[in-house]
Design a protein around this motif. Structure first.
Motif, PDB file in Angstrom:
ATOM      1  N   ASP A 202       0.818  -1.217   0.000  1.00  0.00           N
ATOM      2  CA  ASP A 202       0.000   0.000   0.000  1.00  0.00           C
ATOM      3  C   ASP A 202       0.851   1.266   0.000  1.00  0.00           C
ATOM      4  N   TYR A 203       1.993   1.232   0.716  1.00  0.00           N
ATOM      5  CA  TYR A 203       2.733   2.495   0.801  1.00  0.00           C
ATOM      6  C   TYR A 203       3.424   2.842  -0.502  1.00  0.00           C
ATOM      7  N   ARG A 205       1.903   2.298  -3.379  1.00  0.00           N
ATOM      8  CA  ARG A 205       0.782   2.932  -4.080  1.00  0.00           C
ATOM      9  C   ARG A 205       0.633   4.379  -3.608  1.00  0.00           C
ATOM     10  N   THR A 206       0.768   4.582  -2.294  1.00  0.00           N
ATOM     11  CA  THR A 206       0.696   5.954  -1.770  1.00  0.00           C
ATOM     12  C   THR A 206       1.793   6.822  -2.380  1.00  0.00           C
ATOM     13  N   ARG A 208       3.251   6.537  -5.171  1.00  0.00           N
ATOM     14  CA  ARG A 208       2.927   6.879  -6.560  1.00  0.00           C
ATOM     15  C   ARG A 208       1.777   7.882  -6.611  1.00  0.00           C
ATOM     16  N   ALA A 209       0.811   7.713  -5.704  1.00  0.00           N
ATOM     17  CA  ALA A 209      -0.323   8.636  -5.680  1.00  0.00           C
ATOM     18  C   ALA A 209       0.119  10.044  -5.280  1.00  0.00           C
ATOM     19  N   LYS A 210       1.282  10.147  -4.609  1.00  0.00           N
ATOM     20  CA  LYS A 210       1.809  11.469  -4.265  1.00  0.00           C
ATOM     21  C   LYS A 210       2.521  12.107  -5.439  1.00  0.00           C
ATOM     22  N   LYS A 220      14.058   4.839  -3.031  1.00  0.00           N
ATOM     23  CA  LYS A 220      13.856   5.290  -1.655  1.00  0.00           C
ATOM     24  C   LYS A 220      12.810   4.425  -0.957  1.00  0.00           C
ATOM     25  N   HIS A 221      11.603   4.370  -1.523  1.00  0.00           N
ATOM     26  CA  HIS A 221      10.520   3.735  -0.788  1.00  0.00           C
ATOM     27  C   HIS A 221      10.543   2.213  -0.847  1.00  0.00           C
ATOM     28  N   ASN A 225      13.034  -0.844   2.098  1.00  0.00           N
ATOM     29  CA  ASN A 225      12.321  -1.850   2.877  1.00  0.00           C
ATOM     30  C   ASN A 225      12.655  -3.265   2.430  1.00  0.00           C
TER      31      ASN A 225
END
Ligand SMILES: Nc1ncnc2c1ncn2[C@@H]1O[C@H](COP(=O)(O)OP(=O)(O)OP(=O)(O)O)[C@@H](O)[C@H]1O
Ligand SMILES: [Mg+2]
Lengths: 305, 349
Positions: A202-203, A205-206, A208-210, A220-221, A225
């Protein structure tokens, strides 16, 4: 963070203690050090003399205690065969093996992580399969065989690289590749799996949505992880590699702990073997500890409570 | 028509699956006006999330999007490259997701994740960006904001994380916010707070809000207009009062029966349910989408009938009681006949 570090340090210390106890006991039980020391033509009296003189007649716990208290002071005993202090021998040999281990791990990471990331970005495509095949060849070939192939190609035919000794960093290239290649498939698979997992999270997707740029999302994201489990695995793989260094050092005539171990086993040189196991184990324990620290740095859930 | 923040015409989303092609979204048209909340309601699996992801151009790779027109504030964003879309996302339109627990990156602080949005779209960095982030956190009711800013997502509760998500989405002052079931994962009191907050911010920031939910109670409390979705289509659309007063499609009526409205509950009868299951969306429909979902006795004369006027150029779509904003759509003639409504003029086709 500090509490976590102290806990980990405590664990590392206990592991080191356990390793030393186990190896000490096993080595004492695997043969008679007094007989080995006295040499081949020795009489029963000679052997008995050596036994009492060096304290081999005492109960194993007492011997262990004596050995340990000396070891803490940096005295690992005298080599039975070389007649020099074990600590000196190990200190002169250790840098070669440590360098080999670290170079091999670096090679494995440099190869496996980009392959894993690529495979995860384009799953079930040609690229994914090529990446996986490249990595798996490493596991299919025994490292001594791969080492020999490297020697024939780059040492004998092309004459690009020296095939023995440890005179310069060039000497470390082939052995590092031979040793490190073996670890690539495991690291690559874990990177791929971790990356696929993270990319569908989900993060991401977040992110990318940003409207973040694809490279920010990926490096980075996602990667941050995905490498967390890879760090722990790398420490484990390094342990295997240090074990594998016995074969590789022998093939490439590197004068490290691996080839020393091989020689000492043949000579029944207990004190040296004991020292080698202990120093390799310590090196491994230190790296595991560093891996834990790196993970705590990467993953705030470990660090912050 | 620049008071339309979002306008979507004939959106289709197809997903290839092992049994064939799944028509998850089947020709939906929607619009959201500035300063308006459009609620999209529908059962699980009717394509609400895919609709919102299709608008953001964030569909999963294998999903195929077809759309006649997609406009943000009157400009078509259909031909935008990925680069141009990423300039729009998080900047002119933002999205809030259902799962606050997993929607923030666990490895970075709230500050880091908020500041990166600002630096990406506004070029604001450092202390200035942090200050803006703090202001926005305070705006969404997070106290003490400076302290929360330095925390990691796992140190925040679900409600707080959703507030952070909202604050993050608002940072660049977007014209449109799509919130996909933003409160489903939260407990009831927090749900109410978050909804109130969204409503409030929406009118303060004068943005369009597209709120997805399957909860008619939420619709009643926040919506200006409602679109009822069923099996990939919008079956009824209109201002919230008209929909609640005069639900025209039998499916909408079914949804209404499922909500307990205080004061109107007949305690002798069980709360309504809609019989049957959502049909499979794989392949073409050979039968009616509502097959097996008609309540026995619901058809024909037992329900209040409404006069329908066919809409030009739209098959089996009608405006209800001559309202300019209330529309209903039937998937097949069978449905239309069963619903028992009167058609104003001759049935177009
Ligand atoms: N990645 C995917 N692969 C295959 N099918 C999918 C995928 N994503 C969604 N679907 C299918 O598309 C349909 C619509 O999904 P969507 O997520 O839009 O539903 P929804 O209305 O948001 O439901 P919910 O209320 O449960 O969130 C469902 O039938 C779902 O099974
Ligand atoms: Mg959904």
């Amino acid at each position: 963070m500090l509490i976590y570090a102290i806990k980990r340090l405590g664990v590392a210390f206990l592991v080191a203690l356990a390793v030393s106890l186990v190896t000490f006991t096993l080595l004492r039980l695997s043969g008679d050090p007094a007989a080995a020391m006295a040499g081949e033509g020795a009489t029963q009296e000679d052997i008995e003399y050596v036994r009492t003189h060096y304290g081999f007649d005492q109960p194993i716990p007492v011997q262990y205690y004596n050995w340990l208290t000396n070891a803490v002071r940096g005295d690992l005993g005298i080599s039975i065969y070389l007649k020099t202090p074990v600590a000196d021998v190990i200190f002169s040999r250790a840098p070669t093996t440590m360098t080999l281990g670290l170079c091999a791990l670096t090679f494995a990471l440099i190869l496996a992580i980009p392959l894993g990331v690529l495979a995860a970005m384009y799953p079930n495509t040609m690229l994914d399969r090529v990446a996986l095949t490249t990595a798996v060849i490493g596991q299919a070939l025994p490292s001594f065989f791969f080492g020999l192939i490297l020697i024939i190609i780059f040492g004998v035919w092309l004459r690009w690289l020296p095939i023995s000794g440890h005179a310069s960093w060039l000497n470390f290239i082939m052995p590092s590749i031979a040793l490190g290649y073996y670890a690539t498939p495991a690291i690559m698979r874990l990177t791929r799996a971790g990356m696929m997992d993270v990319l569908s999270s989900d993060y991401i997707r977040t992110a990318r949505a940003k409207g973040l740029r694809p490279r920010t999302v990926l490096f980075k994201h996602a990667l941050r992880n995905a490498v967390i489990p890879v760090v722990s695995l790398s420490a484990v793989q390094l342990g295997f590699m240090l074990g594998g260094s016995i074969v590789i050092e022998t093939i490439f005539s590197l004068n490290g702990l691996g080839s020393l171990a091989w020689q000492s086993i043949q000579r029944s040189d207990f004190e040296i073997m004991q020292g080698i196991v202990l120093s390799i184990a310590s090196f491994y324990i230190i790296l595991t500890f560093l891996a834990d620290m790196l993970n705590a740095f990467l993953d705030p859930r470990i660090r912050v409570h | 028509m620049s008071d339309q923040v979002l306008n979507v015409e004939k959106l289709y989303v197809d997903i290839p699956v092992s049994e064939g092609i799944l028509h998850a979204v089947d020709g939906i048209s929607l619009h959201v006006n500035r300063g308006e909340t459009l609620c999209i309601v529908g059962e699980s699996g009717c394509g609400k999330s895919l609709t919102s992801l299709a608008i953001m151009d964030l569909l999963p790779k294998k999903a195929v999007r077809k759309v006649n027109s997609l406009e943000l504030c009157g400009e078509s964003i259909l031909e935008c490259t990925e680069q141009e879309m990423s300039d729009i996302r998080g900047n002119r339109m933002g999205m809030i997701f259902q799962e606050p627990m997993t929607s923030l990156n666990p490895s970075f602080t709230v500050e880091n994740q908020m500041v990166e949005t600002l630096s990406r779209h506004r070029g604001v960095t450092g202390q200035e960006a942090s200050n803006l982030a703090v202001q926005m956190l305070e705006r969404v009711g997070i106290e003490p904001a400076t302290q929360r800013l330095r925390q990691y997502p796992h140190q925040l509760s679900g409600g707080l994380r959703q507030r952070v998500m909202i604050a993050m989405t608002l940072l660049c002052n977007p014209e449109l916010i799509i919130a996909d079931e933003p409160t489903t994962a939260l407990d009831v009191t927090i749900q109410a707070q978050i909804l109130r907050l969204l409503r409030e911010l929406q009118s303060d920031f004068k943005m369009g809000l597209m709120l997805i939910t399957h909860d008619m109670g939420v619709v009643a409390s926040v919506a200006d207009r409602v679109a009822v979705m069923y099996a990939g289509q919008v079956v009824e659309e209109g201002p919230v009062l008209e929909i609640f007063d005069n639900p025209t499609h039998p499916y909408t009526r079914g949804l209404m029966r499922c909500i307990p409205i205080p004061g109107k509950i007949d305690r002798t009868k069980p709360l309504g349910t809609i019989p049957g299951m959502v049909p499979s969306l794989v392949g073409e429909f050979s039968r009616c989408r509502f097959d097996g979902r008609w309540e026995s006795g619901a058809s024909g004369s037992s329900v209040k009938t409404t006069s329908l006027a066919p809409l030009q150029g739209k098959n089996r779509s009608f405006s209800v009681d001559e309202s300019p904003k209330h529309f209903v759509h039937f998937c097949c003639d069978d449905c239309l006949h069963k619903s028992g409504h009167q058609i104003g003029e001759d049935l177009a086709q």
